[in-house]
Design a protein around this motif. Structure first.
Motif, PDB file in Angstrom:
ATOM      1  N   MET A 177       0.853  -1.186   0.000  1.00 21.06           N
ATOM      2  CA  MET A 177       0.000   0.000   0.000  1.00 21.06           C
ATOM      3  C   MET A 177       0.891   1.239   0.000  1.00 21.06           C
ATOM      4  SD  MET A 177      -3.075   0.677   2.727  1.00 21.06           S
ATOM      5  CE  MET A 177      -4.269  -0.442   2.037  1.00 21.06           C
ATOM      6  N   PRO A 178       1.435   1.607  -1.155  1.00 22.52           N
ATOM      7  CA  PRO A 178       2.435   2.690  -1.227  1.00 22.52           C
ATOM      8  C   PRO A 178       1.964   4.049  -0.714  1.00 22.52           C
ATOM      9  CG  PRO A 178       2.291   1.501  -3.319  1.00 22.52           C
ATOM     10  CD  PRO A 178       1.188   0.999  -2.454  1.00 22.52           C
ATOM     11  N   THR A 179       0.654   4.285  -0.679  1.00 19.64           N
ATOM     12  CA  THR A 179       0.164   5.604  -0.261  1.00 19.64           C
ATOM     13  C   THR A 179      -0.022   5.735   1.253  1.00 19.64           C
ATOM     14  OG1 THR A 179      -2.121   4.902  -0.592  1.00 19.64           O
ATOM     15  CG2 THR A 179      -1.012   5.991  -2.465  1.00 19.64           C
ATOM     16  N   ILE A 180       0.175   4.667   1.991  1.00 17.89           N
ATOM     17  CA  ILE A 180      -0.040   4.734   3.444  1.00 17.89           C
ATOM     18  C   ILE A 180       1.039   5.584   4.105  1.00 17.89           C
ATOM     19  CG2 ILE A 180       1.282   2.669   4.095  1.00 17.89           C
ATOM     20  CD1 ILE A 180      -1.169   2.037   6.012  1.00 17.89           C
ATOM     21  N   SER A 181       0.648   6.326   5.138  1.00 14.67           N
ATOM     22  CA  SER A 181       1.613   7.170   5.854  1.00 14.67           C
ATOM     23  C   SER A 181       2.002   6.508   7.176  1.00 14.67           C
ATOM     24  CB  SER A 181       1.004   8.547   6.129  1.00 14.67           C
ATOM     25  OG  SER A 181      -0.029   8.435   7.094  1.00 14.67           O
ATOM     26  N   LEU A 182       3.114   6.963   7.735  1.00 17.52           N
ATOM     27  CA  LEU A 182       3.556   6.451   9.028  1.00 17.52           C
ATOM     28  C   LEU A 182       2.524   6.795  10.102  1.00 17.52           C
ATOM     29  CD1 LEU A 182       5.664   5.044  10.794  1.00 17.52           C
ATOM     30  CD2 LEU A 182       6.905   7.225  10.916  1.00 17.52           C
ATOM     31  N   ALA A 183       1.927   7.980  10.023  1.00 12.73           N
ATOM     32  CA  ALA A 183       0.899   8.373  10.998  1.00 12.73           C
ATOM     33  C   ALA A 183      -0.289   7.415  10.952  1.00 12.73           C
ATOM     34  CB  ALA A 183       0.442   9.805  10.733  1.00 12.73           C
ATOM     35  N   THR A 184      -0.676   7.002   9.762  1.00 16.68           N
ATOM     36  CA  THR A 184      -1.784   6.054   9.628  1.00 16.68           C
ATOM     37  C   THR A 184      -1.417   4.719  10.249  1.00 16.68           C
ATOM     38  OG1 THR A 184      -2.606   7.156   7.645  1.00 16.68           O
ATOM     39  CG2 THR A 184      -3.282   4.865   7.964  1.00 16.68           C
ATOM     40  N   VAL A 185      -0.185   4.265  10.057  1.00 20.08           N
ATOM     41  CA  VAL A 185       0.258   3.005  10.661  1.00 20.08           C
ATOM     42  C   VAL A 185       0.201   3.118  12.179  1.00 20.08           C
ATOM     43  CG1 VAL A 185       2.227   1.457  10.986  1.00 20.08           C
ATOM     44  CG2 VAL A 185       1.622   2.244   8.687  1.00 20.08           C
ATOM     45  N   TYR A 186       0.679   4.237  12.737  1.00 16.16           N
ATOM     46  CA  TYR A 186       0.595   4.437  14.189  1.00 16.16           C
ATOM     47  C   TYR A 186      -0.859   4.389  14.656  1.00 16.16           C
ATOM     48  CZ  TYR A 186       5.428   5.602  15.432  1.00 16.16           C
ATOM     49  OH  TYR A 186       6.769   5.534  15.694  1.00 16.16           O
ATOM     50  N   ASN A 187      -1.748   5.051  13.925  1.00 17.02           N
ATOM     51  CA  ASN A 187      -3.171   5.045  14.299  1.00 17.02           C
ATOM     52  C   ASN A 187      -3.763   3.646  14.218  1.00 17.02           C
ATOM     53  OD1 ASN A 187      -3.205   7.800  14.816  1.00 17.02           O
ATOM     54  ND2 ASN A 187      -3.794   8.317  12.716  1.00 17.02           N
ATOM     55  N   CYS A 188      -3.403   2.889  13.196  1.00 22.32           N
ATOM     56  CA  CYS A 188      -3.889   1.507  13.060  1.00 22.32           C
ATOM     57  C   CYS A 188      -3.384   0.644  14.212  1.00 22.32           C
ATOM     58  CB  CYS A 188      -3.440   0.906  11.729  1.00 22.32           C
ATOM     59  SG  CYS A 188      -4.221   1.637  10.278  1.00 22.32           S
ATOM     60  N   LEU A 189      -2.109   0.779  14.553  1.00 16.72           N
ATOM     61  CA  LEU A 189      -1.544   0.014  15.659  1.00 16.72           C
ATOM     62  C   LEU A 189      -2.231   0.363  16.977  1.00 16.72           C
ATOM     63  CD1 LEU A 189       2.217   0.187  14.645  1.00 16.72           C
ATOM     64  CD2 LEU A 189       0.800  -1.880  14.722  1.00 16.72           C
ATOM     65  N   GLU A 190      -2.532   1.631  17.165  1.00 14.99           N
ATOM     66  CA  GLU A 190      -3.235   2.058  18.380  1.00 14.99           C
ATOM     67  C   GLU A 190      -4.624   1.422  18.449  1.00 14.99           C
ATOM     68  OE1 GLU A 190      -4.999   6.198  20.211  1.00 14.99           O
ATOM     69  OE2 GLU A 190      -3.099   6.290  19.115  1.00 14.99           O
ATOM     70  N   THR A 191      -5.332   1.402  17.331  1.00 16.10           N
ATOM     71  CA  THR A 191      -6.662   0.791  17.292  1.00 16.10           C
ATOM     72  C   THR A 191      -6.583  -0.708  17.542  1.00 16.10           C
ATOM     73  OG1 THR A 191      -7.483   2.476  15.765  1.00 16.10           O
ATOM     74  CG2 THR A 191      -8.708   0.406  15.854  1.00 16.10           C
ATOM     75  N   LEU A 192      -5.652  -1.391  16.894  1.00 12.38           N
ATOM     76  CA  LEU A 192      -5.498  -2.836  17.079  1.00 12.38           C
ATOM     77  C   LEU A 192      -5.142  -3.164  18.530  1.00 12.38           C
ATOM     78  CD1 LEU A 192      -3.576  -3.695  13.786  1.00 12.38           C
ATOM     79  CD2 LEU A 192      -5.964  -4.250  14.320  1.00 12.38           C
ATOM     80  N   THR A 193      -4.334  -2.324  19.153  1.00 15.24           N
ATOM     81  CA  THR A 193      -3.975  -2.524  20.557  1.00 15.24           C
ATOM     82  C   THR A 193      -5.184  -2.272  21.454  1.00 15.24           C
ATOM     83  OG1 THR A 193      -1.695  -1.860  20.098  1.00 15.24           O
ATOM     84  CG2 THR A 193      -2.391  -1.804  22.393  1.00 15.24           C
ATOM     85  N   GLU A 194      -5.914  -1.212  21.191  1.00 11.54           N
ATOM     86  CA  GLU A 194      -7.108  -0.883  21.980  1.00 11.54           C
ATOM     87  C   GLU A 194      -8.160  -1.983  21.881  1.00 11.54           C
ATOM     88  OE1 GLU A 194     -10.485   2.610  22.023  1.00 11.54           O
ATOM     89  OE2 GLU A 194      -8.446   3.159  21.468  1.00 11.54           O
ATOM     90  N   CYS A 195      -8.231  -2.652  20.743  1.00  4.50           N
ATOM     91  CA  CYS A 195      -9.187  -3.743  20.531  1.00  4.50           C
ATOM     92  C   CYS A 195      -8.644  -5.090  21.010  1.00  4.50           C
ATOM     93  CB  CYS A 195      -9.562  -3.829  19.049  1.00  4.50           C
ATOM     94  SG  CYS A 195     -10.485  -2.399  18.451  1.00  4.50           S
ATOM     95  N   ASN A 196      -7.460  -5.078  21.620  1.00  2.00           N
ATOM     96  CA  ASN A 196      -6.807  -6.298  22.133  1.00  2.00           C
ATOM     97  C   ASN A 196      -6.538  -7.337  21.046  1.00  2.00           C
ATOM     98  OD1 ASN A 196      -6.601  -5.492  24.884  1.00  2.00           O
ATOM     99  ND2 ASN A 196      -8.811  -5.801  25.039  1.00  2.00           N
ATOM    100  N   LEU A 197      -6.203  -6.864  19.860  1.00  2.00           N
ATOM    101  CA  LEU A 197      -5.825  -7.761  18.763  1.00  2.00           C
ATOM    102  C   LEU A 197      -4.311  -7.929  18.678  1.00  2.00           C
ATOM    103  CD1 LEU A 197      -8.405  -6.497  16.161  1.00  2.00           C
ATOM    104  CD2 LEU A 197      -8.351  -8.770  17.203  1.00  2.00           C
ATOM    105  N   VAL A 198      -3.582  -6.995  19.232  1.00  2.00           N
ATOM    106  CA  VAL A 198      -2.126  -7.076  19.349  1.00  2.00           C
ATOM    107  C   VAL A 198      -1.737  -6.472  20.696  1.00  2.00           C
ATOM    108  CG1 VAL A 198      -1.690  -6.949  16.856  1.00  2.00           C
ATOM    109  CG2 VAL A 198      -1.658  -4.865  18.206  1.00  2.00           C
ATOM    110  N   LYS A 199      -0.525  -6.780  21.136  1.00  2.00           N
ATOM    111  CA  LYS A 199      -0.011  -6.225  22.385  1.00  2.00           C
ATOM    112  C   LYS A 199       1.075  -5.209  22.084  1.00  2.00           C
ATOM    113  CE  LYS A 199      -0.714 -10.361  25.163  1.00  2.00           C
ATOM    114  NZ  LYS A 199      -0.055 -11.428  25.922  1.00  2.00           N
ATOM    115  N   HIS A 200       1.106  -4.185  22.897  1.00  2.00           N
ATOM    116  CA  HIS A 200       2.117  -3.142  22.837  1.00  2.00           C
ATOM    117  C   HIS A 200       3.245  -3.586  23.769  1.00  2.00           C
ATOM    118  CE1 HIS A 200       2.685   1.499  23.266  1.00  2.00           C
ATOM    119  NE2 HIS A 200       3.491   0.980  22.377  1.00  2.00           N
TER     120      HIS A 200
END
Length: 148
Positions: free
Chosen positions: A52-75
């Motif tokens: 996904m060449p158009t994705i930004s680093l900020a979007t990745v951080y936001n996605c990781l935050e959401t996945l962590t908040e939903c308990n799908l991954v651990k920080h």
């Protein structure tokens, strides 16, 4: 006899937490599941950017935050190093190699998950445990032994 319930999909879990399951979230989640090496956000960004060449680093951080908040991954935080993300949701600790910075999952024996052996304050209630071990991974230990 009742059937065991199947685990919820990533999509269902995200929706139940009030978020939309976007293409960006799917790619970030897939990158974490494909290679479970405890990547940093920048490493996840580099992997996702290939698909996904158009994705930004900020979007990745936001996605990781959401996945962590939903308990799908651990920080995973290790001292002052950049945060890492772990897709293993089973009870486990982490082994951090002080030489090469690799992080490995360490399964926890269910019998040893208690707080026995720790001198907790009176009436303390443990709600969460994290275990981090530090040392040399097998490769670095072998290299270190061959040097001496």
């Amino acid at each position: 006899m009742a059937k065991p319930t199947e685990p919820k999909s990533c999509n269902e879990t995200i929706h139940e937490n009030g978020f939309r399951f976007t293409a960006q979230r799917r790619e970030v989640f897939d990158a974490l599941m494909a290679k479970r090496d405890h990547p940093t956000a920048v490493e996840v960004f580099m992997r996702v950017k290939e698909k996904m060449p158009t994705i930004s680093l900020a979007t990745v951080y936001n996605c990781l935050e959401t996945l962590t908040e939903c308990n799908l991954v651990k920080h995973v935080n290790l001292d002052r190093a950049p945060s890492r993300y772990c897709a293993n949701l089973e009870p486990h600790g982490h082994f951090f190699c002080t030489e090469c910075s690799a992080v490995f999952d360490v399964p926890v024996n269910q019998k040893h998950q208690s707080t026995e052996g720790w001198q907790l304050p009176a009436n303390a209630v443990v709600t969460h445990q994290e275990m981090t071990l530090r040392g040399l991974c097998p490769d670095c230990a072998t290299k270190s032994n061959s040097k001496s």
